[in-house]
Design a protein around this motif. Structure first.
Motif, PDB file in Angstrom:
ATOM      1  N   MET A   1      15.315  -7.545  -6.113  1.00 55.91           N
ATOM      2  CA  MET A   1      14.051  -8.144  -6.440  1.00 55.91           C
ATOM      3  C   MET A   1      13.342  -8.599  -5.167  1.00 55.91           C
ATOM      4  O   MET A   1      12.151  -8.391  -5.024  1.00 55.91           O
ATOM      5  N   ALA A   2      14.073  -9.196  -4.244  1.00 55.42           N
ATOM      6  CA  ALA A   2      13.450  -9.671  -3.010  1.00 55.42           C
ATOM      7  C   ALA A   2      12.921  -8.501  -2.184  1.00 55.42           C
ATOM      8  O   ALA A   2      11.884  -8.622  -1.534  1.00 55.42           O
ATOM      9  N   SER A   3      13.627  -7.371  -2.225  1.00 58.75           N
ATOM     10  CA  SER A   3      13.172  -6.222  -1.443  1.00 58.75           C
ATOM     11  C   SER A   3      11.872  -5.659  -2.003  1.00 58.75           C
ATOM     12  O   SER A   3      11.015  -5.211  -1.254  1.00 58.75           O
ATOM     13  N   ARG A   4      11.713  -5.696  -3.317  1.00 62.38           N
ATOM     14  CA  ARG A   4      10.453  -5.222  -3.911  1.00 62.38           C
ATOM     15  C   ARG A   4       9.302  -6.141  -3.522  1.00 62.38           C
ATOM     16  O   ARG A   4       8.204  -5.695  -3.213  1.00 62.38           O
ATOM     17  N   ARG A   5       9.564  -7.435  -3.527  1.00 67.11           N
ATOM     18  CA  ARG A   5       8.534  -8.405  -3.137  1.00 67.11           C
ATOM     19  C   ARG A   5       8.165  -8.216  -1.670  1.00 67.11           C
ATOM     20  O   ARG A   5       6.991  -8.241  -1.296  1.00 67.11           O
ATOM     21  N   ALA A   6       9.180  -8.009  -0.829  1.00 71.64           N
ATOM     22  CA  ALA A   6       8.923  -7.791   0.600  1.00 71.64           C
ATOM     23  C   ALA A   6       8.116  -6.511   0.805  1.00 71.64           C
ATOM     24  O   ALA A   6       7.205  -6.469   1.631  1.00 71.64           O
ATOM     25  N   ARG A   7       8.440  -5.466   0.038  1.00 71.49           N
ATOM     26  CA  ARG A   7       7.712  -4.204   0.155  1.00 71.49           C
ATOM     27  C   ARG A   7       6.251  -4.378  -0.256  1.00 71.49           C
ATOM     28  O   ARG A   7       5.343  -3.897   0.417  1.00 71.49           O
ATOM     29  N   ARG A   8       6.012  -5.097  -1.356  1.00 69.08           N
ATOM     30  CA  ARG A   8       4.638  -5.347  -1.804  1.00 69.08           C
ATOM     31  C   ARG A   8       3.858  -6.159  -0.777  1.00 69.08           C
ATOM     32  O   ARG A   8       2.700  -5.868  -0.485  1.00 69.08           O
ATOM     33  N   THR A   9       4.499  -7.172  -0.222  1.00 69.38           N
ATOM     34  CA  THR A   9       3.843  -8.011   0.785  1.00 69.38           C
ATOM     35  C   THR A   9       3.498  -7.196   2.018  1.00 69.38           C
ATOM     36  O   THR A   9       2.399  -7.306   2.564  1.00 69.38           O
TER      37      THR A   9
END
Length: 87
Positions: A1-9
């Motif tokens: 989940m954190a990696s998806r958020r980092a990718r979106r950011t």
């Protein structure tokens, strides 16, 4: 989940992965399991930023066997012990 958020950011800030990074990303299932049938290693280093240690290459036939054995030990083992203890 954190990696998806980092990718979106990163994408929102105009930072895009290189072709090599995208190819590397395709080798990981949910960022946790390594899936590379061309890699003969059963255990490979974890992905940078996800901790220390090793993970199983599920793209390798022997790696899949290791995962099945681990699941059997971790799921069926406790059920078997609970059944024996209740007798």
């Amino acid at each position: 989940m954190a990696s998806r958020r980092a990718r979106r950011t990163a994408l929102a800030q105009g930072i895009h992965p290189t072709a090599a990074e995208e190819e590397e990303d395709k080798l990981w299932i949910a960022g946790i399991l390594y899936n590379n049938p061309d890699d003969p290693h059963i255990l490979v280093p974890k992905r940078p930023g996800t901790g220390i240690g090793l993970t199983v290459n599920v793209g390798n036939r022997k790696g899949r066997a290791v995962m099945v054995i681990l699941l059997i030990v971790l799921v069926i083992g406790p059920l078997l012990l609970a059944t024996i203890a209740s007798l």
